[in-house]
Design a protein around this motif. Structure first.
Motif, short mmCIF file in Angstrom:
data_model
loop_
_atom_site.label_atom_id
_atom_site.label_comp_id
_atom_site.label_asym_id
_atom_site.label_seq_id
_atom_site.Cartn_x
_atom_site.Cartn_y
_atom_site.Cartn_z
N LYS A 7 63.40 59.11 44.98
CA LYS A 7 64.16 57.89 45.50
C LYS A 7 65.37 57.71 44.49
O LYS A 7 65.06 57.55 43.24
N VAL A 8 66.43 57.74 45.08
CA VAL A 8 67.94 57.60 44.55
C VAL A 8 68.65 56.44 44.88
O VAL A 8 68.90 56.33 46.02
N LEU A 9 69.19 55.86 43.91
CA LEU A 9 70.17 54.81 44.16
C LEU A 9 71.55 55.24 44.15
O LEU A 9 71.77 55.67 42.70
N ILE A 10 72.46 55.11 44.88
CA ILE A 10 73.93 55.44 44.56
C ILE A 10 74.69 53.93 44.21
O ILE A 10 74.72 53.36 44.99
N VAL A 11 75.14 54.00 42.98
CA VAL A 11 76.30 52.95 42.61
C VAL A 11 77.57 53.56 42.40
O VAL A 11 77.87 54.27 41.67
N ASP A 12 78.42 53.23 43.41
CA ASP A 12 80.10 53.62 43.14
C ASP A 12 80.73 52.75 44.00
O ASP A 12 80.72 52.39 44.96
N ASP A 13 82.10 52.49 43.58
CA ASP A 13 82.98 51.92 44.15
C ASP A 13 83.68 52.35 45.20
O ASP A 13 84.58 51.75 46.08
N THR A 39 79.08 47.81 43.61
CA THR A 39 79.72 47.37 42.32
C THR A 39 78.67 47.51 41.38
O THR A 39 77.50 47.78 41.57
N GLY A 40 78.99 47.33 39.89
CA GLY A 40 77.79 47.46 38.98
C GLY A 40 76.84 46.41 39.24
O GLY A 40 75.74 46.57 38.88
N LEU A 41 77.23 45.23 39.60
CA LEU A 41 76.37 43.85 39.59
C LEU A 41 75.51 44.36 40.66
O LEU A 41 74.17 44.16 40.66
N GLU A 42 75.96 44.71 41.93
CA GLU A 42 74.94 45.06 43.25
C GLU A 42 74.03 46.21 42.71
O GLU A 42 72.87 46.11 42.99
N GLY A 43 74.51 47.15 41.79
CA GLY A 43 73.65 48.37 41.43
C GLY A 43 72.58 47.44 40.56
O GLY A 43 71.50 48.17 40.69
N VAL A 44 72.82 46.57 39.70
CA VAL A 44 71.52 46.10 38.92
C VAL A 44 70.63 45.64 39.76
O VAL A 44 69.55 45.76 39.65
N GLU A 45 71.21 44.59 40.81
CA GLU A 45 70.33 43.89 41.59
C GLU A 45 69.39 44.87 42.48
O GLU A 45 68.29 44.76 42.67
N ALA A 47 68.78 48.07 41.62
CA ALA A 47 67.87 48.68 40.62
C ALA A 47 66.50 47.96 40.42
O ALA A 47 65.40 48.58 40.56
N LEU A 48 66.78 46.54 40.46
CA LEU A 48 65.46 45.96 40.14
C LEU A 48 64.64 45.64 41.33
O LEU A 48 63.36 45.70 41.60
N SER A 49 65.46 45.59 42.69
CA SER A 49 64.63 45.23 44.01
C SER A 49 64.01 46.70 44.50
O SER A 49 62.84 46.42 45.14
N LEU A 50 64.77 47.68 44.38
CA LEU A 50 64.38 48.93 45.22
C LEU A 50 63.45 49.95 44.14
O LEU A 50 62.83 50.80 44.76
N LYS A 51 63.57 49.67 42.87
CA LYS A 51 62.95 50.42 42.00
C LYS A 51 62.98 52.08 42.06
O LYS A 51 61.88 52.83 42.54
N PRO A 52 64.26 52.51 42.19
CA PRO A 52 64.55 53.91 42.56
C PRO A 52 63.90 54.83 41.30
O PRO A 52 63.73 54.09 40.15
N ASP A 53 63.75 56.09 41.71
CA ASP A 53 63.34 57.09 40.59
C ASP A 53 64.44 57.35 39.69
O ASP A 53 64.45 57.55 38.54
N VAL A 54 65.82 57.45 40.17
CA VAL A 54 66.91 58.10 39.59
C VAL A 54 68.04 57.06 40.14
O VAL A 54 68.17 56.90 41.28
N ILE A 55 69.15 56.83 39.23
CA ILE A 55 70.26 56.17 39.50
C ILE A 55 71.63 57.00 39.50
O ILE A 55 71.61 57.48 38.15
N THR A 56 72.34 57.24 40.45
CA THR A 56 73.61 57.70 39.99
C THR A 56 74.58 56.58 39.76
O THR A 56 74.77 55.71 40.72
N GLY A 66 80.17 50.64 34.58
CA GLY A 66 78.70 51.41 34.63
C GLY A 66 77.81 51.16 33.28
O GLY A 66 76.66 50.94 33.10
N LEU A 67 78.69 51.15 32.00
CA LEU A 67 78.09 50.93 30.91
C LEU A 67 77.34 49.43 30.78
O LEU A 67 76.34 49.55 30.37
#
Length: 348
Positions: A7-13, A39-45, A47-56, A66-67
């Motif tokens: 399961k992959v989460l993509i975080v990119d503006d 956005t990074g903030l949406e990415g964090v949210e 990441a916590l709710s979807l619990k992906p295996d890997v994030i780009t 990103g940092l």
């Protein structure tokens, strides 16, 4: 029994980059994009709710870069993260810091941050996602461990050298070892970290700011000086050659070894011919077996080999190869390696 879907989460503006990444990943039968964040903030949210295996994770984004997103995710729910970085000095600096704070790997955008040519590194991205999915997330958390600062022995003398090889997870281990090597060890240190051109310079600059030793990216034909750490530049093998009592670097653009350039085996081989038994080599976290052949040669001449233990390795590949071949004299967590190096240099 079917293999587990990654399961992959993509975080990119960038809408274009989100589309390209999703298209590359969704074509794989063993992967699924479970979420997209702008956005990074949406990415964090997510990441916590979807619990992906890997994030780009994109490097530069509004609200939260990103940092900062990496730091928050590692604090709240450690997840393997691959940074997607353009080759600018700012992006490469942030990427190095992200790796030190828990990101497992990164991929470089070719020829512009939103170029369609990103598809040219699609296979590399997919390989990195599959490898990242195998990483134990608990290994990515930034642990505060008090490292004992080794003292300098007055017996340090003679022409010796310290060699270090690292790959995936390497920046974090280097960040634990190099700053804890005290000024006055009076030998050169040569580091081969698998990393493309540009990023090795950012790695050197970052380590230089937090270390007592001088840390720099190695240049062609420069004399090795004591109390200096030389980082092999991306896309070049780093060799050593002797001229009288002095030793000089040389950069080599011959074929990749172990599918990498710079390769530790290249550097270890050249160093062993010059320094013989006066070598302390450390093989740190990373995939594959780079450094194992070089370690064999160093052992043949009577040098000492330290392997990072599985306890602190993000990927227990390179050190495992050395341990399994019985080349390792010491198997230690990264926070004990600096002290052991100084001890071996002093001949205690």
């Amino acid at each position: 029994m079917t293999d587990k879907i990654i399961k992959v989460l993509i975080v990119d503006d960038s809408g274009f980059m989100r589309m390209v990444l999703k298209d590359i990943i969704e074509k794989q039968s063993d992967m699924k994009v479970v979420g997209i964040a702008k956005t990074g903030l949406e990415g964090v949210e997510k990441a916590l709710s979807l619990k992906p295996d890997v994030i780009t994770m994109d490097v530069e984004m509004p609200e939260l870069n990103g940092l900062e997103a990496v730091k928050l995710i590692m604090k709240k729910n450690p997840t393997p993260i691959i940074m997607v970085s353009s080759l600018t000095s700012k992006d490469s600096e942030i990427t190095i810091e992200a790796l030190e704070n828990g990101a497992v790997d990164f991929i470089q955008k070719p020829a512009g941050s939103v170029s369609w040519t990103f598809r040219s590194v699609g296979d590399e991205l997919l390989e990195k996602i599959r490898n990242a999915a195998k990483v134990d997330p608990t290994k990515l958390m930034r642990k505060t461990i008090k490292v004992k600062k080794p003292r300098i022995s007055l017996s340090l003398r003679g022409q010796k050298i310290v060699l270090i090889a690292s790959s995936t997870g390497g920046p974090r281990s280097l960040d634990t070892i190099i700053p804890n090597l005290p000024k006055g060890i009076n030998v050169p240190v040569v580091v081969v970290q698998h990393m493309p051109a540009g990023f090795t310079k950012s790695l050197a600059n970052r380590l230089d700011k937090v270390s007592e030793l001088t840390v720099k990216e190695a240049e062609d034909n420069e004399e090795l000086k004591p109390n200096t750490v030389y980082i092999a530049p991306g896309n070049y093998h780093l060799g050593l050659k002797a001229n009288g009592l002095k030793v000089y670097t040389f950069l080599d653009s011959s074929d990749k070894i172990n599918n990498v350039r710079p390769a530790a085996d290249f550097t270890f081989d050249k160093a062993a011919e010059i320094y013989k038994s006066n070598i302390i080599a450390a093989i740190l976290t990373g995939m594959g077996k780079d450094g194992a052949k070089g370690a064999f040669k160093i052992k043949h001449y009577g040098g000492k080999i330290i392997a990072e233990s599985q306890k602190t390795c993000v990927v227990y590949g390179m050190p495992k190869a050395v341990v399994e071949e019985n080349y390792a004299d010491f198997v230690l967590p990264n926070y004990e390696i600096a002290e052991k190096i100084v001890e071996l240099l002093g001949g205690k």
